[in-house]
Design a protein around this motif. Structure first.
Motif, PDB file in Angstrom:
ATOM      1  N   TYR A 193      -4.170   4.052  11.289  1.00 40.65           N
ATOM      2  CA  TYR A 193      -4.797   2.919  11.989  1.00 40.65           C
ATOM      3  C   TYR A 193      -4.422   1.562  11.400  1.00 40.65           C
ATOM      4  CZ  TYR A 193      -7.833   4.511   8.196  1.00 40.65           C
ATOM      5  OH  TYR A 193      -8.293   4.976   6.991  1.00 40.65           O
ATOM      6  N   CYS A 194      -3.878   1.543  10.190  1.00 35.37           N
ATOM      7  CA  CYS A 194      -3.880   0.292   9.417  1.00 35.37           C
ATOM      8  C   CYS A 194      -2.539  -0.427   9.427  1.00 35.37           C
ATOM      9  CB  CYS A 194      -4.284   0.620   7.984  1.00 35.37           C
ATOM     10  SG  CYS A 194      -4.284  -0.834   6.916  1.00 35.37           S
ATOM     11  N   LEU A 209      -1.331  -2.290   7.244  1.00 33.07           N
ATOM     12  CA  LEU A 209      -0.688  -2.357   5.922  1.00 33.07           C
ATOM     13  C   LEU A 209      -0.044  -1.038   5.507  1.00 33.07           C
ATOM     14  CD1 LEU A 209      -3.247  -4.455   3.797  1.00 33.07           C
ATOM     15  CD2 LEU A 209      -1.444  -5.231   5.348  1.00 33.07           C
ATOM     16  N   ARG A 210      -0.136  -0.013   6.359  1.00 29.64           N
ATOM     17  CA  ARG A 210       0.408   1.315   6.007  1.00 29.64           C
ATOM     18  C   ARG A 210       1.864   1.190   5.560  1.00 29.64           C
ATOM     19  NH1 ARG A 210       2.712   4.294  10.263  1.00 29.64           N
ATOM     20  NH2 ARG A 210       1.533   6.117   9.611  1.00 29.64           N
ATOM     21  N   GLY A 240      -4.275  -3.345  -0.690  1.00 33.80           N
ATOM     22  CA  GLY A 240      -3.799  -2.004  -0.373  1.00 33.80           C
ATOM     23  C   GLY A 240      -3.861  -1.172  -1.652  1.00 33.80           C
ATOM     24  N   GLU A 241      -3.523   0.092  -1.555  1.00 32.85           N
ATOM     25  CA  GLU A 241      -3.480   0.900  -2.782  1.00 32.85           C
ATOM     26  C   GLU A 241      -2.166   0.598  -3.482  1.00 32.85           C
ATOM     27  OE1 GLU A 241      -4.637   4.966  -2.839  1.00 32.85           O
ATOM     28  OE2 GLU A 241      -6.428   4.598  -1.636  1.00 32.85           O
ATOM     29  N   CYS A 295       0.827  -1.199   0.000  1.00 26.32           N
ATOM     30  CA  CYS A 295       0.000   0.000   0.000  1.00 26.32           C
ATOM     31  C   CYS A 295       0.865   1.253   0.000  1.00 26.32           C
ATOM     32  CB  CYS A 295      -0.928   0.020   1.218  1.00 26.32           C
ATOM     33  SG  CYS A 295      -2.124   1.360   1.087  1.00 26.32           S
ATOM     34  N   GLN A 350      -0.368   4.167   0.744  1.00 28.33           N
ATOM     35  CA  GLN A 350      -0.930   5.107   1.722  1.00 28.33           C
ATOM     36  C   GLN A 350      -0.375   4.800   3.114  1.00 28.33           C
ATOM     37  OE1 GLN A 350      -2.212   7.603   0.565  1.00 28.33           O
ATOM     38  NE2 GLN A 350      -3.468   7.124  -1.227  1.00 28.33           N
ATOM     39  N   ASN A 351      -0.688   5.698   4.039  1.00 34.33           N
ATOM     40  CA  ASN A 351      -0.061   5.592   5.353  1.00 34.33           C
ATOM     41  C   ASN A 351      -1.068   5.803   6.483  1.00 34.33           C
ATOM     42  OD1 ASN A 351       2.378   4.924   6.474  1.00 34.33           O
ATOM     43  ND2 ASN A 351       3.204   7.012   6.467  1.00 34.33           N
ATOM     44  N   CYS A 352      -2.289   5.316   6.296  1.00 37.39           N
ATOM     45  CA  CYS A 352      -3.365   5.525   7.273  1.00 37.39           C
ATOM     46  C   CYS A 352      -2.862   5.116   8.676  1.00 37.39           C
ATOM     47  CB  CYS A 352      -4.586   4.708   6.888  1.00 37.39           C
ATOM     48  SG  CYS A 352      -5.108   5.009   5.181  1.00 37.39           S
TER      49      CYS A 352
HETATM   50 FE1  SF4 Z   1      -5.125   2.889   4.252  1.00 41.09          FE
HETATM   51 FE2  SF4 Z   1      -6.359   0.857   2.877  1.00 41.09          FE
HETATM   52 FE3  SF4 Z   1      -3.701   1.273   2.674  1.00 41.09          FE
HETATM   53 FE4  SF4 Z   1      -4.685   0.360   4.952  1.00 41.09          FE
HETATM   54  S1  SF4 Z   1      -4.739  -0.694   2.994  1.00 41.09           S
HETATM   55  S2  SF4 Z   1      -3.097   1.986   4.705  1.00 41.09           S
HETATM   56  S3  SF4 Z   1      -6.690   1.419   5.046  1.00 41.09           S
HETATM   57  S4  SF4 Z   1      -5.348   2.697   2.033  1.00 41.09           S
END
Ligand code: SF4
Ligand code: SAH
Length: 348
Positions: A64-65, A67-68, A104-105, A58, A60-62
């Motif tokens: 909470y997640c 997988l960030r 993930g993205e 992924c 992204q760096n959310c």
């Molecule tokens: Fe965010 Fe989805 Fe990537 Fe998790 S998998 S960091 S929720 S975008």
């Protein structure tokens, strides 16, 4: 008039009323009412979706997640197109009528790769849901043209400042743009939230529910936020099962026709979590059909259930639970009644 009675009659409440339901001392009557609405509008069938988690990479760096991108402790994987298609074939053989592709993205899967995968899966006569995160209108259009039926993109929270704090580098406006594009392209659209996020109040959840009602969504996935130790929110200790169940029940009261999954995260916090959800408004379950070593590597939150099981064990287990609850397995593709209603309104 009592708020629950009003909701049972009108399926409409204001923000203050919703907040009151979320704060009830005893939520049992709320759950019972959501169960009545579920039975009356979408019946006893529980629709199953086979979930394929095809990449845990992924960009992204959310916060909470699990997988960030900054979580360096995750062993990352990507399945090939042929592996994904094989999992979809297996899902069909287990009797699933819908598969959900989630990741993930991960830009590795460009429009050409996705088109290939989507067409192959659609040739199996399965309904197909995508949950790949934020894409451009053009990408969503290409997937739709290739045959994708549904798209799942949670708004997570409608509190813009909370959203942008939790999802650094992402913009709330773009999230909204994505949902608007998906609706415009004629997808069956699922959204949803995490309940119990740090800094999220009942008031804010009430706004989230009203947002989903106004969009309107065809499906709402509501799960508890569960702190992942390898993320910046790892120290949050609150158990969010109750607030997630309440949010889900109120959502059912206000949106009688939509599909609502009993989310896997509910069962991570309560061993009967999915059963309780099915008895409080839910009508969908999404068992994991990912196989092999990678099944243990898609960890959004800790305590994920069944990572050591095989898909065939999961299929049998969930079927037993559904039947024990006096419910039946949906025989068709389980299209959202809210979607059917939306489409018929358009052609009037
Ligand atoms: Fe965010 Fe989805 Fe990537 Fe998790 S998998 S960091 S929720 S975008
Ligand atoms: N990358 C895609 C799809 C995978 S994430 C996306 O973000 O849309 C799927 C969902 O997992 C997210 O929408 C989020 O609501 C949920 N999730 C992520 N971390 C979580 C956590 N710690 N607890 C509970 N749910 C979580």
């Amino acid at each position: 008039m009592d708020i629950i009675e009003k909701a049972l009659k009108d399926h409409s409440l204001n923000k203050t009323e919703i907040t009151e339901l979320l704060r009830l001392k005893d939520a049992a009557p709320l759950y019972a009412a959501a169960d009545v609405v579920r039975k009356k509008y979408v019946g006893d069938e529980v629709h199953l979706r086979g979930l394929i988690e095809f990449s845990n990479i992924c960009k992204q760096n959310c916060l909470y997640c699990g997988l960030r991108r900054d979580n360096k402790k995750v062993k990352r994987y990507r399945l090939s197109a042929e592996e994904i298609i094989k999992l979809a074939e297996n899902a069909k053989n287990y009797g699933y009528k819908t598969v959900v592709l989630q990741s993930g993205e991960d830009s590795f899967y460009d429009a050409d790769k996705m088109t290939y995968i989507i067409k192959k899966i659609k040739a199996l006569d399965l309904a197909l849901t995508l949950s790949l995160g934020e894409k451009t209108f053009e990408e969503y259009r290409i997937y739709r043209e290739a045959g994708a039926d549904r798209y799942l993109l949670r708004i997570e929270t409608t509190d813009k400042s909370l959203y942008e704090r939790l999802d650094p580098g992402m913009s709330f406006e773009n999230r909204l743009r994505c949902l608007k594009d998906l609706k415009e392209l004629g997808y069956e659209v699922g959204s949803g939230i995490m309940a119990g996020l740090p800094g999220q109040s009942e008031d804010s959840i009430a706004e989230d529910i009203l947002f989903m009602k106004n969009l309107p969504v065809h499906m709402a996935g509501i799960g508890p936020f569960i702190a992942h130790p390898d993320t910046p929110l790892g120290e949050e200790k609150k158990n969010n099962f109750e607030i997630a169940l309440r949010t889900m029940a109120v959502t059912r009261l206000l949106m009688p026709l939509i599909n609502i999954p009993a989310t896997t995260a509910m069962e991570a916090l309560d061993k009967d979590g999915r059963l309780k959800a099915l008895q409080s408004g839910a009508n969908v379950v999404m068992p994991n059909v990912t196989e092999g070593e990678v099944r243990k590597l898609y960890i959004l939150y800790p305590g994920k259930i069944c990572t050591g099981e095989t898909p065939s064990v999961c299929r049998g287990c969930i079927e037993n639970k559904i039947k024990a609850a006096g419910r039946s397995i949906g025989l068709g593709k389980g299209v959202s009644k809210a979607y059917v209603y939306d489409k018929s309104e358009e052609t009037l």
